[in-house]
Design a protein around this motif. Structure first.
Motif, PDB file in Angstrom:
ATOM      1  N   ALA A 121     -15.864  92.225  62.307  1.00  0.00           N
ATOM      2  CA  ALA A 121     -17.106  92.527  61.576  1.00  0.00           C
ATOM      3  C   ALA A 121     -17.032  92.007  60.153  1.00  0.00           C
ATOM      4  O   ALA A 121     -17.956  91.345  59.672  1.00  0.00           O
ATOM      5  CB  ALA A 121     -17.345  94.038  61.562  1.00  0.00           C
ATOM      6  N   ALA A 170     -25.642  86.788  65.938  1.00  0.00           N
ATOM      7  CA  ALA A 170     -26.422  87.847  65.274  1.00  0.00           C
ATOM      8  C   ALA A 170     -27.870  87.814  65.738  1.00  0.00           C
ATOM      9  O   ALA A 170     -28.493  88.858  65.976  1.00  0.00           O
ATOM     10  CB  ALA A 170     -26.344  87.682  63.763  1.00  0.00           C
ATOM     11  N   TYR A 223     -22.658  94.659  62.446  1.00  0.00           N
ATOM     12  CA  TYR A 223     -21.693  93.586  62.171  1.00  0.00           C
ATOM     13  C   TYR A 223     -20.543  93.626  63.176  1.00  0.00           C
ATOM     14  O   TYR A 223     -20.032  92.587  63.603  1.00  0.00           O
ATOM     15  CB  TYR A 223     -21.181  93.688  60.729  1.00  0.00           C
ATOM     16  CG  TYR A 223     -22.293  93.425  59.740  1.00  0.00           C
ATOM     17  CD1 TYR A 223     -22.615  92.136  59.353  1.00  0.00           C
ATOM     18  CD2 TYR A 223     -23.069  94.479  59.246  1.00  0.00           C
ATOM     19  CE1 TYR A 223     -23.668  91.889  58.483  1.00  0.00           C
ATOM     20  CE2 TYR A 223     -24.120  94.243  58.369  1.00  0.00           C
ATOM     21  CZ  TYR A 223     -24.416  92.955  57.990  1.00  0.00           C
ATOM     22  OH  TYR A 223     -25.462  92.716  57.141  1.00  0.00           O
ATOM     23  N   ALA A 266     -19.405  89.128  58.585  1.00  0.00           N
ATOM     24  CA  ALA A 266     -20.315  89.659  57.553  1.00  0.00           C
ATOM     25  C   ALA A 266     -20.363  88.795  56.294  1.00  0.00           C
ATOM     26  O   ALA A 266     -21.241  88.968  55.462  1.00  0.00           O
ATOM     27  CB  ALA A 266     -19.909  91.089  57.186  1.00  0.00           C
ATOM     28  N   ARG A 271     -26.165  87.829  57.817  1.00  0.00           N
ATOM     29  CA  ARG A 271     -26.810  88.905  57.053  1.00  0.00           C
ATOM     30  C   ARG A 271     -28.333  88.764  57.118  1.00  0.00           C
ATOM     31  O   ARG A 271     -29.042  89.752  57.264  1.00  0.00           O
ATOM     32  CB  ARG A 271     -26.309  88.926  55.603  1.00  0.00           C
ATOM     33  CG  ARG A 271     -24.781  88.927  55.469  1.00  0.00           C
ATOM     34  CD  ARG A 271     -24.317  89.402  54.127  1.00  0.00           C
ATOM     35  NE  ARG A 271     -24.546  90.821  53.979  1.00  0.00           N
ATOM     36  CZ  ARG A 271     -23.706  91.775  54.379  1.00  0.00           C
ATOM     37  NH1 ARG A 271     -22.553  91.459  54.934  1.00  0.00           N
ATOM     38  NH2 ARG A 271     -24.017  93.026  54.227  1.00  0.00           N
TER      39      ARG A 271
END
Ligand code: CDP
Length: 216
Positions: free
Chosen positions: A83, A61, A37, A87, A93
């Motif tokens: 982060a 990501a 993250y 997140a 995620r």
């Protein structure tokens, strides 16, 4: 699937130290998921992106190169803050899910530390720890770590960071930070690193005996 040790808990609780020492003790692979993250946050900031832009964060990501985890930049205070902001995005995620899930198959075992390992990434892990400490003690530890890295910051600001991060990490909708019902709580507030490691080792030994994974 190898023997998975899930280590969750809030910022600067001592979970990283405990996790890496457990990995060394058992000869298991270790993954610090916070770095993933952090690297996404650093990547996004590096391209001038907005941390609150879910689509941009998800793209960052998806394009993550694991070599980026090695950069000193991911260990800074700003990276920690970035982060926790990226997140919160479900797409971020999801993009990091397979990589983490894949890690749980490592033989003979793995130690994975984060916020949602025992709840989302490895809900079947035979050993789960939830490592915590008071916000003041965690702020002191994080302040020492940042100062040791040459980052000048006031203790009061670090404590404010900790409170903000805790609220954001446990208040988000997507995989909030929470103790899994079958995780063992380890409060390291009054413990030295050695004592925390020793307590963690005993928790894992109990889990290994219960699962039939006895020391060979
Ligand atoms: O030790 P510290 O909490 O500063 O940082 P970290 O473990 O490197 O995690 C940084 C941030 O990433 C956390 O505040 C969380 O918002 C996020 N994170 C997460 O959402 N899920 C994980 N499994 C690990 C980290």
């Amino acid at each position: 699937m190898g023997f998975v040790i899930a280590v969750d808990g809030p910022a600067a609780s001592g979970k990283g130290t405990v996790a890496s020492r457990l990995a060394a003790l058992y000869g298991y692979a270790m993954l610090d998921t916070g770095l993933l993250y952090r690297a996404v946050g650093v990547r996004l900031l590096g391209t001038g992106g907005d941390l609150d832009d879910a689509a941009a964060a998800e793209a960052a990501a998806k394009g993550l190169d694991l070599a980026e985890l090695e950069r000193a930049e991911v260990r800074t205070r700003a990276a920690g803050e970035a982060a926790s902001r990226v997140a919160v995005h479900t797409g971020v995620r999801a993009a990091l899910f397979d990589l983490q899930r894949q890690f749980t198959t490592r033989e003979p075992g793995s130690v994975i530390d984060g916020r949602d390992i025992g709840t989302v990434i490895a809900p079947d892990a035979p050993a789960k720890l939830y490592v915590t400490a008071t916000p003041e003690i965690r702020a002191e530890r994080r302040w020492k770590q940042l100062s040791g890295q040459g980052e000048a910051v006031a203790y009061a600001d670090v404590l404010a960071d900790i409170h903000r991060r805790d609220a954001r990490d446990s208040g988000r909708d997507s995989a909030p930070m929470t103790q899994a019902s079958d995780a063992v709580l380890l409060d390291t507030s009054e413990m030295t690193i050695e004592q925390a490691f020793d307590a963690a080792r005993r928790i894992v030994e109990t889990a290994r005996a219960r699962s039939g994974n006895l020391p060979g």
